[in-house]
Design a protein around this motif. Structure first.
Motif, PDB file in Angstrom:
ATOM      1  N   LEU A   1       0.811  -1.297  -0.001  1.00 52.68           N
ATOM      2  CA  LEU A   1      -0.027   0.040   0.016  1.00 52.68           C
ATOM      3  C   LEU A   1       0.908   1.308   0.175  1.00 52.68           C
ATOM      4  N   THR A   2       2.013   1.254   0.799  1.00 59.49           N
ATOM      5  CA  THR A   2       2.819   2.296   0.755  1.00 59.49           C
ATOM      6  C   THR A   2       3.313   2.705  -0.585  1.00 59.49           C
ATOM      7  N   ALA A   3       3.770   1.660  -1.389  1.00 56.89           N
ATOM      8  CA  ALA A   3       4.097   1.845  -2.880  1.00 56.89           C
ATOM      9  C   ALA A   3       2.994   2.351  -3.687  1.00 56.89           C
ATOM     10  N   TRP A   4       2.073   1.597  -3.415  1.00 60.15           N
ATOM     11  CA  TRP A   4       1.110   2.170  -4.513  1.00 60.15           C
ATOM     12  C   TRP A   4       0.715   3.727  -3.902  1.00 60.15           C
ATOM     13  N   LEU A   5       0.426   3.997  -2.799  1.00 61.84           N
ATOM     14  CA  LEU A   5       0.245   5.247  -2.538  1.00 61.84           C
ATOM     15  C   LEU A   5       1.396   6.408  -2.984  1.00 61.84           C
ATOM     16  N   ASP A   6       2.412   6.084  -2.975  1.00 63.53           N
ATOM     17  CA  ASP A   6       3.632   6.783  -3.658  1.00 63.53           C
ATOM     18  C   ASP A   6       3.233   7.104  -4.946  1.00 63.53           C
ATOM     19  N   LYS A   7       2.764   5.963  -5.798  1.00 67.32           N
ATOM     20  CA  LYS A   7       2.548   5.962  -7.119  1.00 67.32           C
ATOM     21  C   LYS A   7       1.439   7.128  -7.333  1.00 67.32           C
ATOM     22  N   GLN A   8       0.280   6.830  -6.487  1.00 63.15           N
ATOM     23  CA  GLN A   8      -0.718   7.822  -6.681  1.00 63.15           C
ATOM     24  C   GLN A   8      -0.493   9.416  -6.417  1.00 63.15           C
ATOM     25  N   GLU A   9       0.447   9.418  -5.730  1.00 55.19           N
ATOM     26  CA  GLU A   9       0.831  10.853  -5.171  1.00 55.19           C
ATOM     27  C   GLU A   9       1.553  11.392  -6.441  1.00 55.19           C
ATOM     28  N   ARG A  10       2.510  10.885  -6.981  1.00 57.25           N
ATOM     29  CA  ARG A  10       3.231  11.214  -8.152  1.00 57.25           C
ATOM     30  C   ARG A  10       2.223  11.466  -9.232  1.00 57.25           C
ATOM     31  N   ARG A  11       1.496  10.747  -9.363  1.00 57.94           N
ATOM     32  CA  ARG A  11       0.283  10.994 -10.642  1.00 57.94           C
ATOM     33  C   ARG A  11      -0.833  11.981 -10.274  1.00 57.94           C
ATOM     34  N   ALA A  12      -0.816  12.526  -9.071  1.00 53.65           N
ATOM     35  CA  ALA A  12      -1.671  13.486  -8.686  1.00 53.65           C
ATOM     36  C   ALA A  12      -1.416  14.709  -9.241  1.00 53.65           C
ATOM     37  N   VAL A  13      -2.665  15.197 -10.061  1.00 54.80           N
ATOM     38  CA  VAL A  13      -2.513  16.584 -10.548  1.00 54.80           C
ATOM     39  C   VAL A  13      -3.866  17.398 -10.333  1.00 54.80           C
ATOM     40  N   ASN A  14      -3.604  18.743  -9.796  1.00 56.46           N
ATOM     41  CA  ASN A  14      -4.825  19.337  -9.633  1.00 56.46           C
ATOM     42  C   ASN A  14      -6.011  18.503  -8.759  1.00 56.46           C
ATOM     43  N   ARG A  15      -5.356  18.290  -7.426  1.00 55.61           N
ATOM     44  CA  ARG A  15      -6.249  17.461  -6.585  1.00 55.61           C
ATOM     45  C   ARG A  15      -7.305  18.513  -6.204  1.00 55.61           C
ATOM     46  N   ARG A  16      -8.526  17.750  -5.994  1.00 57.94           N
ATOM     47  CA  ARG A  16      -9.631  18.707  -5.396  1.00 57.94           C
ATOM     48  C   ARG A  16     -10.182  18.281  -4.191  1.00 57.94           C
ATOM     49  N   GLU A  17      -9.798  17.199  -3.460  1.00 55.99           N
ATOM     50  CA  GLU A  17     -10.022  16.766  -2.242  1.00 55.99           C
ATOM     51  C   GLU A  17      -9.303  17.493  -1.079  1.00 55.99           C
ATOM     52  N   SER A  18      -9.882  17.632   0.025  1.00 56.67           N
ATOM     53  CA  SER A  18      -8.888  17.746   1.425  1.00 56.67           C
ATOM     54  C   SER A  18      -8.398  16.501   1.711  1.00 56.67           C
ATOM     55  N   ASN A  19      -7.238  16.823   2.391  1.00 53.90           N
ATOM     56  CA  ASN A  19      -6.488  15.553   2.913  1.00 53.90           C
ATOM     57  C   ASN A  19      -7.261  14.498   3.527  1.00 53.90           C
ATOM     58  N   GLU A  20      -8.232  14.957   4.318  1.00 50.98           N
ATOM     59  CA  GLU A  20      -9.212  14.302   5.081  1.00 50.98           C
ATOM     60  C   GLU A  20     -10.141  13.378   4.134  1.00 50.98           C
ATOM     61  N   GLN A  21     -10.626  14.210   3.099  1.00 49.03           N
ATOM     62  CA  GLN A  21     -11.483  13.687   2.111  1.00 49.03           C
ATOM     63  C   GLN A  21     -10.431  12.418   1.430  1.00 49.03           C
TER      64      GLN A  21
END
Length: 273
Positions: free
Chosen positions: A165-185
């Motif tokens: 999951l840590t590796a997957w979340l890292d990948k998602q973070e790198r792909r994130a562009v113009n995120r629209r949610e709060s950290n909690e969301q």
């Protein structure tokens, strides 16, 4: 007694033979058998058979057909015992023949639910993001017993899940562009998403806890959500009520009050406070 008068190869199935009985020129078709049955029972022209022997040959051939069906089904991929049994029932094979076929396939190591479960888990985890709970559900549907499932899933406990999951979340973070949610969301969204994929809550929360909050993304998301709400609310509210409604809506979306106040001070300048 009946005498075999002729044995011919079937045109569309070269491994099967038609057996005829009677006198030459007046013979009639009696039954067909697999080549293995022909050889095993030494069927040949001139051999005499009584009614019970003919019934036994037909019975042996039906069992052979069931076995061939199972082998054909196994030729595509590994199968569980339940999958084989269900398939043969769909083909209207006799229960007695199904059970004998299952016993035979187990003896030949062609059915092994433990080996199937281990291979299934390895394949799934290598191909896609999937957790042990989802794999367990799929194996249960395939009829794998609890002991075999436990053995197959033993490599995929909490530590493995956190690493994946840590590796997957890292990948998602790198792909994130113009995120629209709060950290909690985003945290809630990821939690629901990963629970649905079969990961355990404990592992998900541990992996998410290792994330460093991206303050720039958080602020950009807040500005986007706030401006969007403002365009809608300004048509219905003004002054203190507008400020209160915006603050309430943004808080529900998971943004921190300190950041909401900063946004409101910027956007609501000139409004009544």
């Amino acid at each position: 007694m009946a005498t075999i008068s002729k044995i011919t190869v079937q045109k569309k199935a070269k491994q099967r033979y038609n057996v005829f009985i009677g006198k030459p020129g007046a013979e009639r078709f009696a039954f067909s058998v697999d080549e293995a049955i022909l050889v095993k029972y030494g069927l040949r022209k001139g051999l005499e058979l009584d009614e019970n022997e003919i019934k036994a040959l037909i019975e042996a051939d039906e069992l052979k057909k069931t076995h061939h069906l199972a082998l054909h089904y196994l030729s595509y991929r590994m199968r569980t015992e339940k999958e084989i049994r269900d398939y043969l029932k769909e083909k209207d094979r006799l229960d007695e023949h199904i059970e004998k076929t299952i016993v035979s396939l187990k003896a030949e190591k062609l059915i092994d639910d433990r080996a199937f479960a281990e291979a299934f888990a390895r394949s799934k985890t290598a191909q896609t993001l999937i957790g042990p709970n989802k794999i367990r559900q799929q194996l249960l549907q395939k009829g794998v017993n609890a002991e075999a499932m436990a053995k197959a899933l033993s490599p995929y406990q909490i530590k493995w899940q956190i690493d994946v999951l840590t590796a997957w979340l890292d990948k998602q973070e790198r792909r994130a562009v113009n995120r629209r949610e709060s950290n909690e969301q985003l945290k809630q969204k990821r939690t629901h998403q990963l629970l649905a994929k079969g990961f355990e809550y404990e592992a998900i929360q541990a992996a998410l806890a290792n994330r460093e909050a991206n303050e720039d993304n958080e602020w950009e998301a807040l500005v986007y959500q706030g401006e969007k709400l403002l365009k809608s609310y300004v048509k219905k509210y003004n002054g203190r009520e507008l400020t209160y409604k915006l603050k309430q809506a943004l808080y529900r979306k998971g943004f921190a009050l300190s950041k909401i106040d900063r946004f409101l001070q910027t956007e609501m300048e000139g409004e009544e406070t």
